[in-house]
Design a protein around this motif. Structure first.
Motif, PDB file in Angstrom:
ATOM      1  N   UNK A   1      44.474   5.941  17.488  1.00 57.45           N
ATOM      2  CA  UNK A   1      45.308   4.865  18.005  1.00 57.45           C
ATOM      3  C   UNK A   1      45.603   3.814  16.949  1.00 57.45           C
ATOM      4  N   UNK A   2      44.602   3.483  16.135  1.00 53.85           N
ATOM      5  CA  UNK A   2      44.800   2.510  15.059  1.00 53.85           C
ATOM      6  C   UNK A   2      45.795   3.034  14.046  1.00 53.85           C
ATOM      7  N   UNK A   3      45.681   4.311  13.670  1.00 53.63           N
ATOM      8  CA  UNK A   3      46.614   4.905  12.708  1.00 53.63           C
ATOM      9  C   UNK A   3      48.031   4.882  13.252  1.00 53.63           C
ATOM     10  N   UNK A   4      48.177   5.195  14.531  1.00 55.86           N
ATOM     11  CA  UNK A   4      49.497   5.210  15.154  1.00 55.86           C
ATOM     12  C   UNK A   4      50.108   3.816  15.133  1.00 55.86           C
ATOM     13  N   UNK A   5      49.313   2.800  15.455  1.00 57.54           N
ATOM     14  CA  UNK A   5      49.812   1.430  15.453  1.00 57.54           C
ATOM     15  C   UNK A   5      50.141   0.968  14.049  1.00 57.54           C
ATOM     16  N   UNK A   6      49.363   1.433  13.061  1.00 60.50           N
ATOM     17  CA  UNK A   6      49.606   1.021  11.685  1.00 60.50           C
ATOM     18  C   UNK A   6      50.924   1.598  11.179  1.00 60.50           C
ATOM     19  N   UNK A   7      51.207   2.846  11.538  1.00 66.80           N
ATOM     20  CA  UNK A   7      52.408   3.506  11.035  1.00 66.80           C
ATOM     21  C   UNK A   7      53.664   3.048  11.754  1.00 66.80           C
TER      22      UNK A   7
END
Length: 155
Positions: A59-65
């Motif tokens: 989820x963090x990676x998705x929000x970062x991208x």
């Protein structure tokens, strides 16, 4: 009775809840209900803490991208000189290439309010010059007594 799936992903069959819990504790892992609505319910043997950690990281990676597009505003006057207008159009093109929406606002002061047509013409000229990078989302509208604006979105 539950259908049990092992930690490696293979089906162990339909067992009682007591036996499923015993199998999970023998492996030192948790028994997690994956599909409660199926008949019989499906449970999986897994390390639940590790599972939660991985899903939060995804989820963090998705929000970062993902980047939410912003609304940038360019302010003009009805008698803005051509050089200044070209400079602001260059900035608009830069914003549109970064996938941001651009709000172009023309401010009128004093006697300029009698010539709203010049503001509309200015916004149309800006829209024509930006046509390659963006499209007009909201056509020129009068916001207040002394303001007129339009919104351009990237293509």
């Amino acid at each position: 009775m539950v259908r049990l799936i092992s930690s490696e992903g293979e089906q162990l069959g339909i067992l009682s809840i007591h036996d499923a819990l015993k199998a999970a504790t023998n492996e030192g892992l948790d028994l997690v209900e994956v599909a409660p609505n199926s008949d019989p319910p499906v449970c999986r043997v897994m390390d639940y803490g590790k599972f939660k950690y991985k899903t939060s990281k995804k989820g963090q990676e998705k929000r970062k991208k993902s980047r939410a597009s912003q609304l940038k505003e360019i302010k003009l006057r009805p008698h803005t000189d051509q050089h200044d207008l070209n400079f602001k159009i260059k900035n608009m093109k830069k914003f549109l290439s970064q996938k941001d929406r651009v709000k172009v606002t023309v401010f009128f002061r004093g006697r300029e309010m009698a010539f709203m047509n010049s503001g509309v013409e200015l916004l149309q000229r800006v829209a024509n010059e930006i046509a390659d990078e963006g499209t007009v989302d909201q056509p020129p509208t009068r916001e207040a007594r002394n303001r007129m604006s339009m919104i351009i979105i990237p293509k």
